[in-house]
Design a protein around this motif. Structure first.
Motif, mmCIF file in Angstrom:
data_model
loop_
_atom_site.group_PDB
_atom_site.id
_atom_site.type_symbol
_atom_site.label_atom_id
_atom_site.label_comp_id
_atom_site.label_asym_id
_atom_site.label_seq_id
_atom_site.Cartn_x
_atom_site.Cartn_y
_atom_site.Cartn_z
ATOM 1 N N ASP A 40 0.857 -1.184 0.000
ATOM 2 C CA ASP A 40 0.000 0.000 0.000
ATOM 3 C C ASP A 40 0.903 1.248 0.000
ATOM 4 O OD1 ASP A 40 -1.538 2.247 0.964
ATOM 5 O OD2 ASP A 40 -3.075 0.819 1.597
ATOM 6 N N ARG A 41 0.887 2.016 -1.091
ATOM 7 C CA ARG A 41 1.775 3.171 -1.215
ATOM 8 C C ARG A 41 1.494 4.238 -0.162
ATOM 9 N NH1 ARG A 41 2.206 4.294 -7.788
ATOM 10 N NH2 ARG A 41 3.130 2.239 -8.339
ATOM 11 N N LYS A 42 0.235 4.445 0.152
ATOM 12 C CA LYS A 42 -0.103 5.459 1.149
ATOM 13 C C LYS A 42 0.443 5.065 2.521
ATOM 14 C CE LYS A 42 -4.322 7.173 -1.099
ATOM 15 N NZ LYS A 42 -5.790 7.374 -0.952
ATOM 16 N N HIS A 43 0.369 3.793 2.836
ATOM 17 C CA HIS A 43 0.893 3.321 4.121
ATOM 18 C C HIS A 43 2.418 3.479 4.164
ATOM 19 C CE1 HIS A 43 0.959 1.204 7.888
ATOM 20 N NE2 HIS A 43 1.691 0.211 7.411
ATOM 21 N N ALA A 45 4.147 5.714 2.583
ATOM 22 C CA ALA A 45 4.428 7.147 2.730
ATOM 23 C C ALA A 45 4.235 7.595 4.169
ATOM 24 C CB ALA A 45 3.524 7.939 1.789
ATOM 25 N N ARG A 46 3.186 7.084 4.828
ATOM 26 C CA ARG A 46 2.952 7.445 6.231
ATOM 27 C C ARG A 46 4.102 6.976 7.115
ATOM 28 N NH1 ARG A 46 -2.536 6.086 4.982
ATOM 29 N NH2 ARG A 46 -2.189 3.958 5.738
ATOM 30 N N HIS A 71 6.510 -3.022 3.857
ATOM 31 C CA HIS A 71 6.152 -1.607 3.965
ATOM 32 C C HIS A 71 7.257 -0.833 4.683
ATOM 33 C CE1 HIS A 71 2.012 -3.241 3.263
ATOM 34 N NE2 HIS A 71 1.922 -2.145 2.528
#
Length: 310
Positions: A40-43, A45-46, A71
């Motif tokens: 998950d790219r958003k995860h 980034a977070r 991740h």
């Protein structure tokens, strides 16, 4: 199958205070992930933007393939780290995948239902000896769902007769056979300790206790061997079968067949009763009592008829 990797000096640096290592990111291979859609790219980034220290990732020692923590690894790259903290896993690649599924099921981004089902199917294929419950515990599925997946899988041709449970113990599939084994062991050693009895028959201690209690409540020997002498009922039935008055007419032969079909010896029923599921005991008890009443009624009727004929 990936070959074992070699490393240059400084690739892997042990951290003396724990079983963790600082490992060069370039030496790590991507995970054999159960996630069909990847990371998950958003995860990622977070995680990269967070100032918190990333927990160590889990890596298969022989292949240097990530088991859990892709991740975090991607986030470390975004942070432009050269190394990442690692814990090593020693085991087969099938065991490494199983461990990865377990970890992804219990923390981090949850696996989708379809991913968990796909993981269960793969585990059944690579480790068919694992029980449905053990696989269910690892994948977050129900035992019934895993059983359904196993049923439609071609992994068990020929089928395995043994399952390894979540506790690591190997158990044969045939529960009836195991319960009968308890009765057989008790025949030779009625006072065998429960733990030893359960281990020898490969049943739970509670099952061993229930079977022994049931047999003791019957207040009868628990012998199940064919070497025992026939009881009085067996001898009487054999004597009746040899009687020409019974064998030489159709009604006599019909009665003999009926008696043989409905007669039951103690060495037989003590073996059968050991395999009775607990929830069926009240029904079987009632049926046995009703049949006993019918036998007594038959005996009384025949005795009365004989007295009248005299």
């Amino acid at each position: 199958m990936s070959a074992e990797r070699s490393f240059t000096a400084g690739d892997v640096v042990p951290i003396s205070t724990s079983a963790r290592y600082l490992v060069s990111i370039d030496q790590l291979l991507p995970a054999d992930s159960p996630r069909s859609n990847g990371e998950d790219r958003k995860h990622i980034a977070r995680l990269a933007e967070s100032e918190a220290e990333l927990p160590p990732i889990l890596v298969h020692r022989n292949t240097m393939r990530v088991i859990d923590g892709m991740h975090r690894l991607r986030a470390a790259r975004l942070r432009q780290q050269d190394r990442i903290e690692v814990e090593f896993f020693d085991g087969s690649q099938a065991e490494a995948f199983l461990r990865g599924v377990e970890l992804n099921t219990t923390h981090g981004l949850p696996l989708t239902l379809s991913d968990r089902k796909a993981a269960a199917e793969r585990i059944i294929d690579s480790m068919p000896e694992l029980s449905d419950r053990a696989i269910a515990a690892s994948t977050g599925l129900s035992g019934k769902t895993v059983a359904a997946i196993r049923k439609r899988s071609s992994a068990e041709i020929p089928q395995s007769n043994v399952r390894v449970g979540a506790d690591g113990r190997r158990r044969p599939l045939d529960r009836t056979q195991r319960r009968r084994r308890v009765a057989e062991l008790l025949a030779g050693s009625p006072d065998m300790p429960l733990r030893a009895l359960a281990a020898a028959a490969e049943v739970s201690i509670s099952t061993a206790h229930a079977i022994r209690k049931r047999l003791r409540e019957m207040d009868c020997p628990v012998g199940v061997g064919s070497s025992e002498q026939p009881d009085d009922a067996s001898l009487l039935l054999q004597q009746l079968t040899r009687d020409p008055a019974m064998r030489l007419n159709q009604q006599g032969r019909d009665l003999l067949r009926w008696l043989h079909t409905h007669s039951i010896q103690r060495d037989v029923w003590t073996t059968l009763i050991a395999a009775v599921p607990p929830h069926t005991v009240p029904v079987i008890t009632e049926l046995a009592s009703k049949n006993a009443k019918e036998w007594r009624a038959l005996a009384s009727y025949i005795d009365s008829a004989s007295a009248t004929a005299e």
